[in-house]
Design a protein around this motif. Sequence first.
Motif, short mmCIF file in Angstrom:
data_model
loop_
_atom_site.label_atom_id
_atom_site.label_comp_id
_atom_site.label_asym_id
_atom_site.label_seq_id
_atom_site.Cartn_x
_atom_site.Cartn_y
_atom_site.Cartn_z
N TYR A 19 0.83 -1.21 0.00
CA TYR A 19 0.00 0.00 0.00
C TYR A 19 0.87 1.25 0.00
O TYR A 19 0.56 2.23 -0.68
N PHE A 20 1.96 1.23 0.76
CA PHE A 20 2.82 2.40 0.84
C PHE A 20 3.47 2.71 -0.50
O PHE A 20 3.72 3.86 -0.82
N VAL A 21 3.73 1.70 -1.30
CA VAL A 21 4.28 1.91 -2.64
C VAL A 21 3.17 2.33 -3.59
O VAL A 21 3.32 3.26 -4.39
N ARG A 22 2.02 1.68 -3.47
CA ARG A 22 0.91 1.92 -4.39
C ARG A 22 0.31 3.31 -4.23
O ARG A 22 -0.17 3.90 -5.20
N VAL A 23 0.34 3.87 -3.02
CA VAL A 23 -0.28 5.17 -2.80
C VAL A 23 0.47 6.28 -3.53
O VAL A 23 -0.11 7.32 -3.85
N PHE A 24 1.73 6.07 -3.87
CA PHE A 24 2.51 7.09 -4.57
C PHE A 24 2.50 6.91 -6.08
O PHE A 24 3.08 7.71 -6.79
N ASN A 34 -13.13 10.71 -7.62
CA ASN A 34 -13.81 11.92 -7.21
C ASN A 34 -12.91 12.73 -6.28
O ASN A 34 -11.83 12.30 -5.90
N TYR A 35 -13.36 13.91 -5.94
CA TYR A 35 -12.55 14.85 -5.15
C TYR A 35 -12.20 14.28 -3.78
O TYR A 35 -11.07 14.39 -3.34
N ASN A 36 -13.16 13.66 -3.12
CA ASN A 36 -12.92 13.13 -1.78
C ASN A 36 -11.85 12.04 -1.79
O ASN A 36 -11.00 11.99 -0.90
N LEU A 37 -11.89 11.17 -2.77
CA LEU A 37 -10.91 10.09 -2.87
C LEU A 37 -9.51 10.65 -3.13
O LEU A 37 -8.53 10.22 -2.52
N ARG A 38 -9.41 11.65 -4.00
CA ARG A 38 -8.10 12.27 -4.27
C ARG A 38 -7.55 12.95 -3.03
O ARG A 38 -6.36 12.88 -2.74
N MET A 39 -8.40 13.63 -2.28
CA MET A 39 -7.96 14.30 -1.05
C MET A 39 -7.51 13.28 -0.01
O MET A 39 -6.53 13.50 0.70
N MET A 40 -8.24 12.16 0.11
CA MET A 40 -7.88 11.13 1.06
C MET A 40 -6.50 10.57 0.74
O MET A 40 -5.66 10.42 1.63
N LYS A 45 -0.56 10.38 1.66
CA LYS A 45 0.81 10.60 1.21
C LYS A 45 1.56 11.50 2.19
O LYS A 45 2.70 11.22 2.56
N ILE A 46 0.91 12.58 2.61
CA ILE A 46 1.54 13.49 3.56
C ILE A 46 1.83 12.77 4.87
O ILE A 46 2.91 12.92 5.46
N SER A 47 0.89 11.98 5.35
CA SER A 47 1.06 11.25 6.61
C SER A 47 2.21 10.27 6.54
O SER A 47 3.00 10.15 7.49
N ILE A 48 2.33 9.55 5.44
CA ILE A 48 3.42 8.58 5.28
C ILE A 48 4.76 9.29 5.27
O ILE A 48 5.72 8.85 5.93
N VAL A 49 4.86 10.39 4.54
CA VAL A 49 6.13 11.12 4.47
C VAL A 49 6.51 11.68 5.84
O VAL A 49 7.67 11.56 6.27
N PHE A 51 5.60 10.55 8.77
CA PHE A 51 5.95 9.41 9.62
C PHE A 51 7.37 8.93 9.34
O PHE A 51 8.16 8.70 10.27
N LEU A 52 7.71 8.79 8.06
CA LEU A 52 9.06 8.33 7.72
C LEU A 52 10.12 9.34 8.14
O LEU A 52 11.19 8.96 8.63
N LEU A 53 9.83 10.64 7.99
CA LEU A 53 10.77 11.66 8.45
C LEU A 53 10.94 11.61 9.97
O LEU A 53 12.06 11.77 10.47
N ALA A 54 9.86 11.37 10.70
CA ALA A 54 9.95 11.27 12.15
C ALA A 54 10.76 10.06 12.58
O ALA A 54 11.57 10.14 13.51
N ILE A 55 10.59 8.94 11.90
CA ILE A 55 11.37 7.73 12.22
C ILE A 55 12.85 7.98 11.95
O ILE A 55 13.71 7.62 12.77
N ILE A 56 13.17 8.61 10.82
CA ILE A 56 14.57 8.91 10.49
C ILE A 56 15.15 9.86 11.53
O ILE A 56 16.27 9.66 12.01
N PHE A 57 14.40 10.90 11.90
CA PHE A 57 14.87 11.85 12.91
C PHE A 57 15.12 11.15 14.24
O PHE A 57 16.12 11.38 14.91
N TRP A 58 14.19 10.27 14.63
CA TRP A 58 14.33 9.55 15.90
C TRP A 58 15.57 8.66 15.90
O TRP A 58 16.30 8.61 16.88
#
Length: 64
Positions: A19-24, A34-40, A45-49, A51-58
């Motif tokens: 899923y993490f690969v497919r979402v990008f 539709n608009y709602n699906l694109r926004m979701m 995408k923002i949440s995954i990025v 999260f990954l930045l926080a893990i790298i920082f930690w």
Amino acid sequence: MSDNNKVKGFFNMGEFGNYFVRVFQKSDPNQKSNYNLRMMHGINKISIVVFLLAIIFWIVKRFI
């Protein structure tokens, strides 16, 4: 077991990891969207990025 299958098996992430690969990736142009699906997906995408930045920082903060 060949070397290629060993490497492929090592990087096999399963359905959850895919899923993490497919979402990008761009969606199928033939699929109705539709608009709602694109926004979701955009928020995901923002949440995954973040999260990954926080893990790298930690990890950097923990070991350095």
